[in-house]
Design a protein around this motif. Sequence first.
Motif, PDB file in Angstrom:
ATOM      1  N   SER A 243       8.175 -51.685  -5.074  1.00 17.56           N
ATOM      2  CA  SER A 243       9.325 -51.942  -5.939  1.00 17.56           C
ATOM      3  C   SER A 243       9.843 -50.645  -6.555  1.00 17.56           C
ATOM      4  N   VAL A 244       9.414 -49.495  -6.022  1.00 18.33           N
ATOM      5  CA  VAL A 244       9.753 -48.211  -6.626  1.00 18.33           C
ATOM      6  C   VAL A 244      11.137 -47.736  -6.220  1.00 18.33           C
ATOM      7  N   SER A 245      11.410 -47.628  -4.914  1.00 14.21           N
ATOM      8  CA  SER A 245      12.706 -47.122  -4.477  1.00 14.21           C
ATOM      9  C   SER A 245      13.009 -47.617  -3.075  1.00 14.21           C
ATOM     10  N   VAL A 246      14.291 -47.519  -2.701  1.00 16.87           N
ATOM     11  CA  VAL A 246      14.712 -47.931  -1.371  1.00 16.87           C
ATOM     12  C   VAL A 246      16.054 -47.278  -1.067  1.00 16.87           C
ATOM     13  N   ILE A 247      16.301 -46.995   0.205  1.00 17.35           N
ATOM     14  CA  ILE A 247      17.619 -46.570   0.663  1.00 17.35           C
ATOM     15  C   ILE A 247      18.344 -47.810   1.158  1.00 17.35           C
ATOM     16  N   ALA A 248      19.490 -48.102   0.572  1.00 17.46           N
ATOM     17  CA  ALA A 248      20.255 -49.288   0.943  1.00 17.46           C
ATOM     18  C   ALA A 248      21.740 -49.012   0.766  1.00 17.46           C
ATOM     19  N   GLY A 249      22.523 -49.355   1.773  1.00 19.16           N
ATOM     20  CA  GLY A 249      23.959 -49.171   1.692  1.00 19.16           C
ATOM     21  C   GLY A 249      24.374 -47.726   1.520  1.00 19.16           C
ATOM     22  N   GLY A 250      23.596 -46.803   2.089  1.00 18.98           N
ATOM     23  CA  GLY A 250      23.911 -45.395   1.970  1.00 18.98           C
ATOM     24  C   GLY A 250      23.607 -44.793   0.611  1.00 18.98           C
ATOM     25  N   ARG A 251      22.831 -45.500  -0.220  1.00 21.47           N
ATOM     26  CA  ARG A 251      22.465 -45.005  -1.546  1.00 21.47           C
ATOM     27  C   ARG A 251      20.953 -45.019  -1.690  1.00 21.47           C
TER      28      ARG A 251
ATOM     29  N   ALA B 216      20.173 -43.245  -7.743  1.00 23.86           N
ATOM     30  CA  ALA B 216      19.554 -41.973  -8.119  1.00 23.86           C
ATOM     31  C   ALA B 216      20.589 -40.906  -8.438  1.00 23.86           C
ATOM     32  N   VAL B 217      21.713 -40.907  -7.722  1.00 22.16           N
ATOM     33  CA  VAL B 217      22.760 -39.917  -7.987  1.00 22.16           C
ATOM     34  C   VAL B 217      23.331 -40.107  -9.393  1.00 22.16           C
ATOM     35  N   ASP B 218      23.552 -41.343  -9.795  1.00 28.09           N
ATOM     36  CA  ASP B 218      24.044 -41.606 -11.149  1.00 28.09           C
ATOM     37  C   ASP B 218      23.007 -41.204 -12.199  1.00 28.09           C
ATOM     38  N   LEU B 219      21.751 -41.519 -11.945  1.00 26.56           N
ATOM     39  CA  LEU B 219      20.700 -41.176 -12.895  1.00 26.56           C
ATOM     40  C   LEU B 219      20.603 -39.666 -13.109  1.00 26.56           C
ATOM     41  N   ALA B 220      20.774 -38.908 -12.017  1.00 27.96           N
ATOM     42  CA  ALA B 220      20.647 -37.456 -12.111  1.00 27.96           C
ATOM     43  C   ALA B 220      21.704 -36.836 -13.009  1.00 27.96           C
ATOM     44  N   GLN B 221      22.794 -37.536 -13.213  1.00 24.46           N
ATOM     45  CA  GLN B 221      23.882 -36.998 -14.044  1.00 24.46           C
ATOM     46  C   GLN B 221      23.605 -37.151 -15.538  1.00 24.46           C
ATOM     47  N   THR B 222      22.767 -38.108 -15.905  1.00 22.28           N
ATOM     48  CA  THR B 222      22.634 -38.437 -17.329  1.00 22.28           C
ATOM     49  C   THR B 222      21.208 -38.462 -17.852  1.00 22.28           C
ATOM     50  N   GLU B 223      20.219 -38.642 -16.983  1.00 16.59           N
ATOM     51  CA  GLU B 223      18.855 -38.884 -17.443  1.00 16.59           C
ATOM     52  C   GLU B 223      17.967 -37.651 -17.296  1.00 16.59           C
ATOM     53  N   THR B 224      16.962 -37.551 -18.161  1.00 15.63           N
ATOM     54  CA  THR B 224      15.973 -36.481 -18.060  1.00 15.63           C
ATOM     55  C   THR B 224      14.905 -36.861 -17.032  1.00 15.63           C
TER      56      THR B 224
ATOM     57  N   ASP C 110      23.668 -37.701   3.455  1.00 12.96           N
ATOM     58  CA  ASP C 110      22.799 -37.790   2.288  1.00 12.96           C
ATOM     59  C   ASP C 110      23.645 -37.588   1.025  1.00 12.96           C
ATOM     60  N   PRO C 111      23.819 -38.604   0.198  1.00  8.39           N
ATOM     61  CA  PRO C 111      24.697 -38.449  -0.971  1.00  8.39           C
ATOM     62  C   PRO C 111      24.143 -37.500  -2.021  1.00  8.39           C
TER      63      PRO C 111
ATOM     64  N   LEU D 121      24.437 -32.735  -5.889  1.00  7.68           N
ATOM     65  CA  LEU D 121      23.822 -31.569  -6.507  1.00  7.68           C
ATOM     66  C   LEU D 121      24.717 -30.342  -6.371  1.00  7.68           C
ATOM     67  N   LEU D 122      25.349 -30.171  -5.226  1.00  7.47           N
ATOM     68  CA  LEU D 122      26.219 -29.021  -5.026  1.00  7.47           C
ATOM     69  C   LEU D 122      27.445 -29.079  -5.940  1.00  7.47           C
ATOM     70  N   ALA D 123      27.954 -30.269  -6.193  1.00  6.34           N
ATOM     71  CA  ALA D 123      29.134 -30.407  -7.057  1.00  6.34           C
ATOM     72  C   ALA D 123      28.863 -29.915  -8.467  1.00  6.34           C
ATOM     73  N   ALA D 124      27.601 -30.000  -8.882  1.00  6.44           N
ATOM     74  CA  ALA D 124      27.249 -29.567 -10.235  1.00  6.44           C
ATOM     75  C   ALA D 124      26.769 -28.126 -10.293  1.00  6.44           C
ATOM     76  N   SER D 125      26.600 -27.481  -9.135  1.00  7.44           N
ATOM     77  CA  SER D 125      25.904 -26.194  -9.095  1.00  7.44           C
ATOM     78  C   SER D 125      26.780 -24.982  -9.329  1.00  7.44           C
ATOM     79  N   ALA D 126      28.103 -25.112  -9.245  1.00  7.75           N
ATOM     80  CA  ALA D 126      29.019 -23.980  -9.455  1.00  7.75           C
ATOM     81  C   ALA D 126      28.599 -22.774  -8.621  1.00  7.75           C
ATOM     82  N   LEU D 127      28.535 -22.954  -7.308  1.00  2.48           N
ATOM     83  CA  LEU D 127      28.068 -21.898  -6.420  1.00  2.48           C
ATOM     84  C   LEU D 127      29.061 -20.745  -6.360  1.00  2.48           C
ATOM     85  N   PRO D 128      28.578 -19.522  -6.244  1.00  4.08           N
ATOM     86  CA  PRO D 128      29.484 -18.400  -5.994  1.00  4.08           C
ATOM     87  C   PRO D 128      30.073 -18.514  -4.591  1.00  4.08           C
ATOM     88  N   ALA D 129      31.090 -17.704  -4.306  1.00  3.63           N
ATOM     89  CA  ALA D 129      31.847 -17.859  -3.063  1.00  3.63           C
ATOM     90  C   ALA D 129      30.977 -17.733  -1.823  1.00  3.63           C
ATOM     91  N   ASP D 130      30.016 -16.797  -1.810  1.00  6.84           N
ATOM     92  CA  ASP D 130      29.226 -16.585  -0.591  1.00  6.84           C
ATOM     93  C   ASP D 130      28.309 -17.763  -0.307  1.00  6.84           C
TER      94      ASP D 130
END
Length: 390
Positions: free
Chosen positions: A87-95, A103-111, A299-300, A305-314
């Motif tokens: 009952s811990v986790s599962v991949i379903a519907g591409g999430r 998990a993507v939503d949790l990563a934005q707000t939770e510790t 992989d969503p 993660l990249l959207a939040a990372s503010a990567l430099p151009a290279d």
Amino acid sequence: MDTAARWIGRGEALERLGIKTQTLYAYVSRGRIAARPDPANPRRSLYAVDDIGRLTSRRSEADAGMPADLQLLTTPAVRGVVTIASSVSVIAGGRLLYRGRDAVDLAQTETIEDVARLLWDARSENPFAGLGPRLDGAGGVNARTRLFGALGRRAHEDRSSAGRDATSLKVEAASVLNEVMDAVAGPGPRLYFHQQLGRGWKLLERDSPLICRAVVLAADIGSCPSAVATRVSAAGGASLAGAALAGLVATAGSTEQADLIAAIAHVHEARRDPAGVSKRRAAEGTLPGFSDPLWPDGDPRGPALLAASALPADLAAVAREGEAASGRTPTLNLALALLARRLDLPRDAAADLMLIGRLVGLLGHALDQVIDGSPIQASLRYVGPRPTAQ
């Protein structure tokens, strides 16, 4: 049968097995079906006819017409496969869902602590309350050595998890994670785990939330060999730390971790020539970080993660050119490798982040198995040489 005839394309494999694409990828990820890049088109895969034949001879018709997400949970048993409820986790519907939450939503707000409590089903209590540092912390020359050292010591010291109440087990899990974080990050004031890790890696305070996102996204991945190893160990009476150690060793030697190590090397090489290196690797079928059989539609976690990372151009060019060459979005592995470079972490820090995150989920699997899991019934059937007459 000649070599070419031993490998078939995805469409024919799906037709022979009578399953959907996601189930095929699950078989590949679990080692039930071998796959290799198509020499004629490295973006596509070929599948082993012999493995498909063995599966079709043993599969029932129970999955006919069943949605792909449910097939992953109810795939009929085949030789060498033990079905274990989780009952811990599962991949379903591409999430990726942690106890039903994205998990993507949790990563934005939770510790990290919040997500640990969710995965451990400890939301109504706080097992981390009152925990302090251990004075004789585990030493080691790098983060991974300290991680395994601290976990191994607790596996040796802690008593069996069998027959114990849920509350004390969750407090023990929190104590194990707390001690491992201290060992990895080094001594210091009581902070959130991501702040401790950021301090240990000498990051600016504004960058430590990126560590939190990375660890949360890496915490679990549904059904995988490391979760099975953890659950089997827990069912056998191992301590929580011992069960998680079994799973973490499996993670460290997994194809997932090997792809991450390859992605780290790719980022270092492609940073100098993103387009050229990406095109060459894609043509050779060796471009890591853009394909994962668990995520046929992408992989969503990687884009998040990249959207939040503010990567430099290279570094942004490495992701962009790799996506153009492969036709696929970056996986979490590539995002971790790019984030580690962006933060100027040690070379293998992306792999360490994966292991730190996965420990959170593996402790959840150990707790789930001990508290709510059914007995795991599996046996070895000897098929070796018969004894010779004396």
